[in-house]
Design an enzyme around this catalytic site. Structure first.
Site, mmCIF file in Angstrom:
data_model
loop_
_atom_site.group_PDB
_atom_site.id
_atom_site.type_symbol
_atom_site.label_atom_id
_atom_site.label_comp_id
_atom_site.label_asym_id
_atom_site.label_seq_id
_atom_site.Cartn_x
_atom_site.Cartn_y
_atom_site.Cartn_z
ATOM 1 N N LYS A 95 0.843 -1.206 0.000
ATOM 2 C CA LYS A 95 0.000 0.000 0.000
ATOM 3 C C LYS A 95 0.879 1.258 0.000
ATOM 4 C CE LYS A 95 -3.826 -2.396 2.217
ATOM 5 N NZ LYS A 95 -4.495 -2.767 3.469
ATOM 6 N N GLN A 123 -4.541 -1.411 9.760
ATOM 7 C CA GLN A 123 -4.403 -2.757 9.194
ATOM 8 C C GLN A 123 -4.940 -3.807 10.173
ATOM 9 O OE1 GLN A 123 -3.290 -3.445 5.984
ATOM 10 N NE2 GLN A 123 -3.917 -5.543 6.435
ATOM 11 N N ASP A 143 -10.964 3.052 4.264
ATOM 12 C CA ASP A 143 -11.300 1.624 4.166
ATOM 13 C C ASP A 143 -12.814 1.432 4.083
ATOM 14 O OD1 ASP A 143 -9.196 -0.138 3.900
ATOM 15 O OD2 ASP A 143 -8.734 -0.191 6.052
#
Ligand code: NAP
Length: 290
Positions: free
Chosen positions: A52, A96, A119
């Protein structure tokens, strides 16, 4: 059979995002800035976060990696989240997952400011998405929709079976494909571990989206001729002959299923790269929506 090339499509998307960033800079605007919070040293999480961050660099974003010890308390992590919420130089950030067992994931995700929640995991974004309002859509289902769009696959009126009902993949993709819209209007059946006779449902389906995490679960006798198959699964299967000591497997028995399909995503190179590209897209949107 045609391969839905997620790697190439993701690269096209990244090129478009990079062009947009150059335009923003030429107009005197700051480049988008994505931060990622990584707690602990889990191998897969390190790989995901690493790619990422690299992708941010490729498209000209600023990126910040916040690495925290496995032993961090929930309160201390909440303080880090509050700092990211307050930091005006950061447009969006991700935490994460999974987090260590002693941390309540729901509490952490609820603390993320919805305007920075690239997200799309916060209930505010999930609710808006379900109501067809402007929202951050979780990157994996967003990537599947984008892939179908770019290959001009018309799903209107088609029978779609989704396997898996997780909050990050199965549930949101079932909502998106059944909505009104350019990629939508499908008749969606959402299945899970308590569903009976899944194979009877998949055999009738025009589109199968497999997101359960069991390698090669979907066999050739479970799909009809001409079906569209989207494989979301990523499982590390031990393999001593491979330099990394493992191999990545999807949920689909690709070798035997692919010849029966009209379109299929490979693993790797399908949904995975699209997920990262859509996270970048959400970050760009975050900087534009502010
Ligand atoms: P998850 O949270 O573990 O959910 C798995 C889902 O599959 C659950 O809803 C579960 O049902 C269902 N399931 C399990 N066994 C089943 C069975 N035998 N028959 C039918 N349904 C079954 O998984 P996830 O986070 O959605 O991830 C799924 C897979 O996609 C994993 O391999 C993951 O690594 C991968 N993934 C890939 C990407 C990408 O970018 N390509 C992104 C995210 C995830 P219950 O609800 O009843 O337990």
């Amino acid at each position: 059979m045609q391969i839905l090339d997620g790697k190439k499509t993701a690269q096209d998307l990244k090129n478009e995002i990079q062009a947009e960033v150059s335009k923003m800079k030429a107009e005197g605007k700051r480049e988008p800035h994505l931060a990622a919070v990584l707690v602990g040293n889990d191998g897969a999480s390190l790989t995901y976060v690493g790619s990422k961050v690299r992708s941010c660099e490729q498209v000209g974003f600023q990126s910040t990696l916040v690495r925290l010890e496995d032993s961090i308390s929930e309160e201390a992590l909440l303080e880090e989240i509050a700092k990211l919420n307050a930091d005006r130089s950061i447009d969006g950030y991700i935490v994460q997952l999974p987090l260590p067992k002693h941390i309540n994931e729901e509490r952490i995700l609820m603390a993320v400011d919805p305007v920075k929640d690239v997200d799309g995991f916060h209930p505010s974004n999930f609710g808006k998405m379900a109501l067809e309002m402007q929202a951050f859509i979780p990157a994996t289902p967003f990537g599947i929709v984008e892939l179908l769009k770019r290959y001009q696959i018309d799903i209107q009126g088609k029978e779609c079976v989704v396997i898996g009902r997780s909050h990050i993949v199965g549930r949101p993709i079932s909502i998106l494909l059944s909505q009104k819209g350019e990629v939508g209007n499908a008749t969606v059946t959402l299945t899970h571990s308590r569903s009976k006779n899944i194979e009877q449902l998949t055999r009738k389906a025009d589109i199968v989206i497999s997101a359960l995490g069991i390698p090669e679960f979907l066999k050739a006798d479970m799909v009809k001729d001409g079906a569209i198959v989207i494989d979301v699964g990523i499982t590390r299967v031990p393999d001593e002959t491979h330099p990394k000591g493992y191999r990545i497997k999807g949920d689909v028995d690709f070798e035997n299923v692919a010849p029966k399909t009209s379109f299929i995503t490979p693993v790797p190179g399908g949904v995975g790269p699209m997920t990262i590209a859509m996270l970048l897209k959400n970050t760009l949107l975050a900087s534009q929506w502010r």
